[in-house]
Design an enzyme around this catalytic site. Structure first.
Site: not given
Ligand code: NDP
Length: 501
Positions: A249, A283
């Site tokens: 997502e 999102c």
């Molecule tokens: P990120 O992609 O930065 O992070 C998402 C999660 O992935 C966090 O828990 C992060 O950990 C983790 N993560 C980071 N690097 C890795 C890796 N290499 N391997 C596995 N996990 C990892 O997104 P954001 O937190 O900035 O969220 C915002 C984004 O989410 C926006 O683009 C938004 O549109 C999208 N979104 C999509 C939705 C949907 O349903 N389609 C709903 C809500 C948001 P850490 O934070 O510790 O780096």
């Protein structure tokens, strides 16, 4: 997003100190939560414990899980104010918005608990004439352990969309909350444990992105990732090593189309909320509006009037992730440099950690503010000749998450032509709250679905079983068959399927 800091703290940026992840309020810098960071061994340990717990949880059956999930739902509902205050503390989101978010999550837990048996339970599948001597059975079995990786912008409803489906399907869950919202994640896990104390069916592992990566490699049955498209690709690459399936997502660049016969006031009201709720960090937030020529002027006037009534700090919270402020600033600057104009907000709107509501007109389609996810309280409004042009422009970005159409005669046909996973007609974002509908995107917005029947099936494997109920009249799947039986098979096939319709 690695943020190692020890001395001065940037408000909102999480810190790792002495093995602890400390989250802070983006407006004040005050501490919001303090959780132990999981190293790869701890992640593997959690997955190992989850495997045991999954056997117990799976063994409860649909009814046992339903009762426990409904208890958790009740517990969350009774403590909704406490949860919303914590979300406000950790993300800066106004409490009223957190209540709305929590309400949606509660709805999903209720729906998943009540519908899992209907969607996933064992059923007979009717045999066809060719194998009439066998009965067909279908059921959907859990993966065992599902890893859920969540973002910070909706720290309740985004993970719960996956968690509720995964748990109702019979899986145990290991949940990695965003480093920005670990306290909310732990609160959800702790409240579940209060209702289900027997086994660690839902656990959290905390830390930065590397902890999420460790979870991808820890041997879980499936990963449900919600976050940015860039990180989604990394998650998929890590999961490819072990052929671990994923649901992604990811981000969006959702458009609203305002057709000529739309209720312009209603469209403007919805655009303001759809674009600026949660300070635009949504999102499925509206980021672009395409209004047809006959309604364009009235729409822009209504939109500007309504958006200018919003106050930062009251309706518009801080930008949760400090680095996002630079993205928003870049998009506004780029739009203005390319000939766009701000009828509200603009360059001066960016006052970290806040961004004031901004409405941009005449922004070229190739600019960042139209093509990339801004994640701030900004809207671009573009005049189009007709709905046809609006559809083409709306579909011309790599993202395809949600959308909105305001209009009467053609609104539904327009909605069906949009290259997105979801569309709300004469409203915004509604599809996320309708628990029976699937939620997910196309293209750069990801694939797979959470919520609804499809969301439950996402967390289970289809298991097909055939059971012989009589000897075969025409045994062909044996080396003991005779040439006469093969001739009979050919005659039967021609009789059944040889005629052109
Ligand atoms: P990120 O992609 O930065 O992070 C998402 C999660 O992935 C966090 O828990 C992060 O950990 C983790 N993560 C980071 N690097 C890795 C890796 N290499 N391997 C596995 N996990 C990892 O997104 P954001 O937190 O900035 O969220 C915002 C984004 O989410 C926006 O683009 C938004 O549109 C999208 N979104 C999509 C939705 C949907 O349903 N389609 C709903 C809500 C948001 P850490 O934070 O510790 O780096």
């Amino acid at each position: 997003m690695l943020t190692f800091m020890t001395a001065t703290r940037t408000p909102g940026a999480p810190v790792v100190e002495n093995g602890l992840l400390i989250s802070t309020n983006p407006a004040t810098g005050g501490e919001a939560g303090r959780l132990p960071v999981a190293d790869p061994d701890a992640v593997a340990g959690a997955v190992g414990k989850a495997r045991e717990a999954a056997l117990w949880w799976g063994g409860l059956g649909f009814d046992g899980r339903r009762t426990r999930l409904l208890r958790w739902r009740a517990g969350l509902t009774q403590r909704i104010e406490e949860l919303s205050q914590l979300v406000h503390l950790e993300t800066g989101k106004p409490e009223a918005e957190a209540i709305v978010e929590a309400g949606t999550a509660i709805e999903h837990i209720d729906w998943a608990a009540r519908n899992a048996r209907r969607v996933l339970g064992a059923r007979r599948v009717r045999s066809r004439l060719v194998l009439v001597e066998h009965a067909g059975h279908l059921e959907y079995q859990p993966y065992g352990v599902v890893g859920v990786i969540g973002p910070w912008n909706y720290p309740i409803v985004t993970p719960i969309g996956s968690i509720s489906g995964a748990l109702a399907a019979g899986n145990a869950v290991v949940f990695k909350p965003s480093e920005y919202t670990p306290a909310v994640g732990q609160w959800l896990v702790d409240t579940f444990a209060e209702e289900v104390p027997e086994q660690p069916v839902l656990q959290a592992v905390h830390g930065l992105g590397d902890v999420g990566a460790a979870l991808c490699r820890a041997g879980v049955g499936k990963i449900a990732f919600t976050g940015s498209t860039a990180t989604g690709k990394k998650v998929m690459a890590a999961c490819a090593e072990t052929l671990t399936p994923v649901v992604i997502e990811a981000g969006g660049k959702d458009a609203m189309i305002v057709d000529s016969d739309a209720d312009v006031e209603a469209a403007a009201q919805a655009a303001v909320w759809g674009g600026m709720t949660n300070a635009g960090q949504t999102c499925i937030g509206i980021e672009r509006v395409y209004a047809t020529a006959p309604v364009y002027d009235a729409f822009v006037a209504a939109l500007t009037e309504k958006a200018s009534a919003l106050r930062t700090g009251e309706h518009i919270g801080p930008i949760t992730m400090p680095a996002q402020v630079d993205v928003i600033r870049r998009h506004i600057d780029d739009a203005l440099q390319r000939g766009g104009r701000a009828v509200l907000g603009g360059k001066d709107a960016v006052q970290p950690p806040y961004v004031a509501p901004t409405v941009l007109l005449d922004v070229p389609e190739e600019s960042a503010a139209v093509r990339e996810e801004t994640f701030g309280p900004t809207l671009t409004v573009t005049k189009v000749a007709d709905a046809e042009e609006a559809v083409q422009k709306a579909n011309a970005v790599p993202y395809g998450l949600g959308a909105s159409v305001f209009g009467k005669a053609n609104a539904v046909p327009i909605a069906r032509r949009l290259r997105t996973g979801m569309v709300a007609v004469n409203s915004v974002l509604t599809f996320v709250g309708m628990a029976g509908l699937p939620f997910g995107g196309v293209g750069d917005s990801g694939f797979g679905r959470i919520h609804g029947d499809d969301g439950l099936r996402e967390f289970a494997r289809a298991k097909a079983v055939t059971v012989r109920r009589a000897p075969s009249l025409l045994p062909t799947t044996t080396f003991d068959r005779t040439p006469g039986q093969i001739k009979q098979l050919v005659r039967t096939l021609k009789l059944l399927y040889g005629r052109r319709p």
